[in-house]
Design a protein around this motif. Structure first.
Motif, PDB file in Angstrom:
ATOM      1  N   ILE A 235      36.848   1.949 -23.539  1.00  0.00           N
ATOM      2  CA  ILE A 235      36.281   2.681 -22.413  1.00  0.00           C
ATOM      3  C   ILE A 235      36.862   2.048 -21.153  1.00  0.00           C
ATOM      4  CG2 ILE A 235      34.169   3.317 -21.170  1.00  0.00           C
ATOM      5  CD1 ILE A 235      32.723   3.288 -23.885  1.00  0.00           C
TER       6      ILE A 235
ATOM      7  N   ASP B 125      40.477   5.050 -30.072  1.00  0.00           N
ATOM      8  CA  ASP B 125      40.029   6.124 -29.184  1.00  0.00           C
ATOM      9  C   ASP B 125      40.011   5.564 -27.767  1.00  0.00           C
ATOM     10  OD1 ASP B 125      38.658   8.813 -28.776  1.00  0.00           O
ATOM     11  OD2 ASP B 125      37.190   7.456 -27.882  1.00  0.00           O
ATOM     12  N   THR B 126      40.337   6.423 -26.803  1.00  0.00           N
ATOM     13  CA  THR B 126      40.361   6.001 -25.404  1.00  0.00           C
ATOM     14  C   THR B 126      39.567   6.974 -24.555  1.00  0.00           C
ATOM     15  OG1 THR B 126      42.587   5.181 -25.748  1.00  0.00           O
ATOM     16  CG2 THR B 126      41.879   5.424 -23.484  1.00  0.00           C
ATOM     17  N   LYS B 127      38.633   6.447 -23.787  1.00  0.00           N
ATOM     18  CA  LYS B 127      37.896   7.257 -22.821  1.00  0.00           C
ATOM     19  C   LYS B 127      38.070   6.620 -21.454  1.00  0.00           C
ATOM     20  CE  LYS B 127      35.797  10.281 -25.584  1.00  0.00           C
ATOM     21  NZ  LYS B 127      36.395   9.898 -26.854  1.00  0.00           N
ATOM     22  N   VAL B 128      37.994   7.457 -20.422  1.00  0.00           N
ATOM     23  CA  VAL B 128      38.089   6.950 -19.056  1.00  0.00           C
ATOM     24  C   VAL B 128      36.854   7.390 -18.276  1.00  0.00           C
ATOM     25  CG1 VAL B 128      39.451   6.945 -16.925  1.00  0.00           C
ATOM     26  CG2 VAL B 128      40.611   7.077 -19.138  1.00  0.00           C
ATOM     27  N   VAL B 129      36.253   6.471 -17.532  1.00  0.00           N
ATOM     28  CA  VAL B 129      35.123   6.813 -16.658  1.00  0.00           C
ATOM     29  C   VAL B 129      35.526   6.554 -15.204  1.00  0.00           C
ATOM     30  CG1 VAL B 129      33.355   6.374 -18.407  1.00  0.00           C
ATOM     31  CG2 VAL B 129      34.085   4.506 -16.913  1.00  0.00           C
TER      32      VAL B 129
ATOM     33  N   SER C 264      41.801  12.631 -20.701  1.00  0.00           N
ATOM     34  CA  SER C 264      41.586  14.082 -20.697  1.00  0.00           C
ATOM     35  C   SER C 264      41.864  14.777 -22.020  1.00  0.00           C
ATOM     36  CB  SER C 264      42.507  14.706 -19.653  1.00  0.00           C
ATOM     37  OG  SER C 264      43.854  14.498 -20.079  1.00  0.00           O
ATOM     38  N   GLY C 265      42.572  14.116 -22.902  1.00  0.00           N
ATOM     39  CA  GLY C 265      42.978  14.785 -24.134  1.00  0.00           C
ATOM     40  C   GLY C 265      44.313  15.493 -23.986  1.00  0.00           C
TER      41      GLY C 265
ATOM     42  N   VAL D 275      31.219   9.050 -23.687  1.00  0.00           N
ATOM     43  CA  VAL D 275      30.877   8.688 -22.307  1.00  0.00           C
ATOM     44  C   VAL D 275      30.436   9.940 -21.562  1.00  0.00           C
ATOM     45  CG1 VAL D 275      32.529   6.773 -22.314  1.00  0.00           C
ATOM     46  CG2 VAL D 275      33.272   9.010 -21.507  1.00  0.00           C
TER      47      VAL D 275
ATOM     48  N   ARG E 259      38.587  17.253 -26.742  1.00  0.00           N
ATOM     49  CA  ARG E 259      39.205  17.110 -25.407  1.00  0.00           C
ATOM     50  C   ARG E 259      40.561  17.797 -25.349  1.00  0.00           C
ATOM     51  NH1 ARG E 259      39.518  10.801 -24.392  1.00  0.00           N
ATOM     52  NH2 ARG E 259      39.535  10.794 -26.661  1.00  0.00           N
ATOM     53  N   GLY E 260      40.794  18.565 -24.298  1.00  0.00           N
ATOM     54  CA  GLY E 260      42.065  19.257 -24.177  1.00  0.00           C
ATOM     55  C   GLY E 260      42.035  20.626 -24.843  1.00  0.00           C
TER      56      GLY E 260
ATOM     57  N   TRP F  90      50.716  21.836 -23.144  1.00  0.00           N
ATOM     58  CA  TRP F  90      49.722  20.765 -23.148  1.00  0.00           C
ATOM     59  C   TRP F  90      48.901  20.851 -21.863  1.00  0.00           C
ATOM     60  CZ3 TRP F  90      49.346  16.266 -26.358  1.00  0.00           C
ATOM     61  CH2 TRP F  90      50.320  16.181 -27.346  1.00  0.00           C
ATOM     62  N   LEU F  91      47.677  20.385 -21.939  1.00  0.00           N
ATOM     63  CA  LEU F  91      46.905  20.149 -20.726  1.00  0.00           C
ATOM     64  C   LEU F  91      47.669  19.097 -19.926  1.00  0.00           C
ATOM     65  CD1 LEU F  91      44.295  20.387 -19.031  1.00  0.00           C
ATOM     66  CD2 LEU F  91      43.306  18.629 -20.481  1.00  0.00           C
TER      67      LEU F  91
ATOM     68  N   MET G  35      47.146  11.398 -21.628  1.00  0.00           N
ATOM     69  CA  MET G  35      46.477  10.554 -22.618  1.00  0.00           C
ATOM     70  C   MET G  35      47.415  10.272 -23.785  1.00  0.00           C
ATOM     71  SD  MET G  35      42.790  10.998 -24.478  1.00  0.00           S
ATOM     72  CE  MET G  35      43.230  11.817 -25.999  1.00  0.00           C
ATOM     73  N   ALA G  36      48.107  11.312 -24.227  1.00  0.00           N
ATOM     74  CA  ALA G  36      49.035  11.131 -25.347  1.00  0.00           C
ATOM     75  C   ALA G  36      50.092  10.088 -24.990  1.00  0.00           C
ATOM     76  CB  ALA G  36      49.686  12.470 -25.698  1.00  0.00           C
TER      77      ALA G  36
ATOM     78  N   ARG H 239      35.030  13.363 -18.685  1.00  0.00           N
ATOM     79  CA  ARG H 239      33.807  12.904 -19.387  1.00  0.00           C
ATOM     80  C   ARG H 239      33.064  14.028 -20.086  1.00  0.00           C
ATOM     81  NH1 ARG H 239      30.693   8.676 -15.864  1.00  0.00           N
ATOM     82  NH2 ARG H 239      29.611   8.520 -17.841  1.00  0.00           N
TER      83      ARG H 239
ATOM     84  N   VAL I 147      37.261   6.467 -35.251  1.00  0.00           N
ATOM     85  CA  VAL I 147      36.384   5.976 -34.174  1.00  0.00           C
ATOM     86  C   VAL I 147      36.401   6.969 -33.020  1.00  0.00           C
ATOM     87  CG1 VAL I 147      38.299   4.589 -33.241  1.00  0.00           C
ATOM     88  CG2 VAL I 147      35.959   4.071 -32.556  1.00  0.00           C
TER      89      VAL I 147
ATOM     90  N   THR J 174      29.863   4.176 -28.932  1.00  0.00           N
ATOM     91  CA  THR J 174      31.091   4.265 -29.727  1.00  0.00           C
ATOM     92  C   THR J 174      30.718   4.223 -31.205  1.00  0.00           C
ATOM     93  OG1 THR J 174      32.336   3.143 -27.986  1.00  0.00           O
ATOM     94  CG2 THR J 174      33.347   3.219 -30.174  1.00  0.00           C
TER      95      THR J 174
ATOM     96  N   ALA K  78      39.208   0.653 -33.023  1.00  0.00           N
ATOM     97  CA  ALA K  78      38.964   0.176 -31.659  1.00  0.00           C
ATOM     98  C   ALA K  78      38.725   1.350 -30.720  1.00  0.00           C
ATOM     99  CB  ALA K  78      40.155  -0.643 -31.163  1.00  0.00           C
ATOM    100  N   GLY K  79      37.587   1.332 -30.036  1.00  0.00           N
ATOM    101  CA  GLY K  79      37.277   2.343 -29.027  1.00  0.00           C
ATOM    102  C   GLY K  79      37.320   1.700 -27.643  1.00  0.00           C
TER     103      GLY K  79
ATOM    104  N   GLY L 299      47.076  18.071 -16.332  1.00  0.00           N
ATOM    105  CA  GLY L 299      46.249  17.201 -15.500  1.00  0.00           C
ATOM    106  C   GLY L 299      44.938  16.922 -16.201  1.00  0.00           C
ATOM    107  N   GLU L 300      43.893  16.998 -15.415  1.00  0.00           N
ATOM    108  CA  GLU L 300      42.587  16.683 -15.954  1.00  0.00           C
ATOM    109  C   GLU L 300      41.707  17.886 -15.689  1.00  0.00           C
ATOM    110  OE1 GLU L 300      38.778  14.500 -14.116  1.00  0.00           O
ATOM    111  OE2 GLU L 300      40.760  14.235 -13.240  1.00  0.00           O
TER     112      GLU L 300
END
Lengths: 347, 347
Positions: free
Chosen positions: B107, B139-143, B23-24, A69, A233-234, A337-338, B28-29, A345, A65, A154, B104-105, A340-341
């Motif tokens: 947001i 999957d996880t996204k942040v807005v 951010s990846g 965004v 991402r990353g 690793w990355l 996030m990890a 999106r 999945v 999604t 499950a995704g 911060g950010e």
């Protein structure tokens, strides 16, 4: 079926999404029929039930999945519609699987122009058709203005893994070679350039594309590939760190062998970005035994989506799971690793 | 695996979602490991790849997706976490299938309390465990704050259809009986009461629950069930209209046989709602031949999730696909599609 039960057709040219389009009633049925089904059209979607039914063979299956965004919704080289197909097709394919079907859940913001939604769905349909992976079931929700951001999509994909193939992020072994399929950072830089309204001599386009056809040829030639993953991402750095940790190994990269387009390099300098941390949406990392590396590289380079493939380094023993890099200037650094950010999106 | 690579554990008690969680990178990890995987824990999720791999048998499979944007996130009888499991388990099961796995995704909106997210994920895990249908990939996204609304969850489910079972919304035939598994309107009224801060003598709870165990018994007893569908958004009225159109039939209902709790009736009067259009999240509509109806009803009533099951009407011939209803007062009315928007963000 077609009972013309709507008093008039959806006004796609001037209309906008409103709350009734998520209500479960007539307006939602019309939106689904005239905008989604008519564009994404396929036999399974037309079953018209709350689920799609299809036959499968005995075997190993994968499911993946990805939520999308991305902002802006339209960008050089793609849009959220095509991206939502490519992203999930790729996640399925990174197991070595042949992707079969997609589901798509849309979360729409009240007031979003139907004309833009149509463009997105058309682009999604084109990407799905080109990939040969149809969207067979969908769902649409609407949230009030200010509670979403245009469109979120999604997608979930399923696929079947060919017999004998066993690809996983924990299978990298010291001595293995690390290959990337092409230039790094194109997607993230395309998005950031668009956001910052930067213009360069040549437009940097996202590399957003489905890689399952490339992967099918790679897996056929070298069924014993150890790991495949797409550095989204990353970017390359975060994805290699993930795999190093999963496999409990270290890695040693050669900076000069990592393909990065000069214009992406230039844009990264301007934007203060490190291309190793910038997202890709149409590239992959493969890890295989040293014995298989030349063969795999040749197969990749023979494919249009892998013509710039390059062996960028080696898997080594390292209990700290560090990614080291020999820089172009002969120095050495740790690629962490990355933290911060870097790019919010981005997908 | 556990390298203690985070300088400190996630501050679930006081922390909030920030953009780095999408951010990846490392943040996030950490979120995925300490909040999602630790709660939803299962063998497939722990594979740690971008996709989950499992074995399937040859046969008929279904796939279904449902986005969840319910507001408020927590309500009497459930929350968005459990709902996102029940909704998709039910959509899969309405084909007669045994649900196998969920994706499950998420947001997430920047600033959302991690403590609330933890409650939601725990509730999701409990619902998945109880149903025996694990979340195997996510999957996880942040807005940014103001571009979402706390949490949206899109789940996709797959399942396998027992041999010989063929259930579809286009299979209703004149003469068939229409059965509902229990009282109508509980979910929608529970949500609206919470939104409007209404209090009644007894709290009206959502009926949110997974129905696949009830369906398994129904299908075993009567493998020739024609249609199954859960009357969610748009309620009983819209769902029957959908099926009538799909099967090109009409229907005739008896109002007095449609089970509605007195407190739901009362709340609907107060809120200006028609219970036939109010969403349910733990009820189903079954359509079967008249010969099978008593047997099916008995099986349903013997199950705790179907003890208030009732035959509410008949499928009839009608080229206009109207749903007619004999009212309790001896009159007759047409039960049309939901035209406008009765209850936004009800699921």
């Amino acid at each position: 079926m077609n009972k013309k039960r709507y008093t008039s057709r959806l006004d796609i040219k001037n209309g906008t999404v409103d709350m009734t389009h998520g209500s479960g009633g007539r307006a939602m049925a019309q939106l689904i029929e005239e905008l989604f089904i008519s564009n994404l059209d396929n036999e399974l979607l037309r079953q018209g039930n709350d689920q799609a039914a299809f036959d499968v063979e005995k075997g190993r299956m994968v499911m993946s999945v990805d939520g999308h965004v991305i902002s802006p919704l339209f960008f050089p080289g793609g849009d959220i519609g095509s991206l939502s197909v490519h992203g999930t097709v790729n996640d399925v394919a990174m197991s070595g699987a042949k992707p079969l079907y997609l589901s798509a859940g849309f979360i729409l913001e009240e007031g979003f122009p139907l004309a833009d939604l149509k463009r997105i769905v058309e682009s999604m349909a084109a990407a799905a058709n080109l990939a040969g992976v149809p969207v067979v079931t969908g769902d649409t929700k609407v949230v009030e203005k200010g509670k979403g951001d245009g469109v979120f999509i999604t997608t979930t994909g399923i696929g079947v893994v060919p017999e004998g193939v066993n690809i996983s992020g924990d299978l990298a072994r010291p001595g293995d070679k690390i290959i990337v399929s092409g230039s790094m950072g194109d997607h993230g830089v395309a998005i950031m350039s668009k956001r910052e309204n930067l213009t360069f001599e040549t437009t940097i386009e996202s590399d957003s594309q489905a890689l399952h056809d490339l992967i099918a040829e790679m897996v056929q030639a070298v069924p014993t590939i150890h790991c495949l993953r797409d550095p989204t991402r990353g970017g390359l750095a975060s994805t290699l760190n993930e795999m190093a940790q999963q496999s409990n190994v270290g890695m040693k990269l050669r900076e000069e062998d990592i393909p990065i387009k000069p214009e992406v390099h230039a844009a990264c300098e301007l934007l203060g970005l490190d291309p190793l941390y910038v997202a890709n949406e149409g590239k992959l990392i493969a890890i295989c035994s040293a014995d298989d590396a030349d063969k795999l590289l040749a197969v990749m380079r023979a494919h249009p989506k892998g013509e710039d493939a390059s062996i960028i380094g080696d898997v080594i023993e390292d209990e700290h799971n560090f990614i080291q890099m020999e820089t172009s200037f002969g120095g050495s650094r740790i690629v962490d690793w990355l933290a911060g950010e870097q790019l919010p999106r981005i997908c």
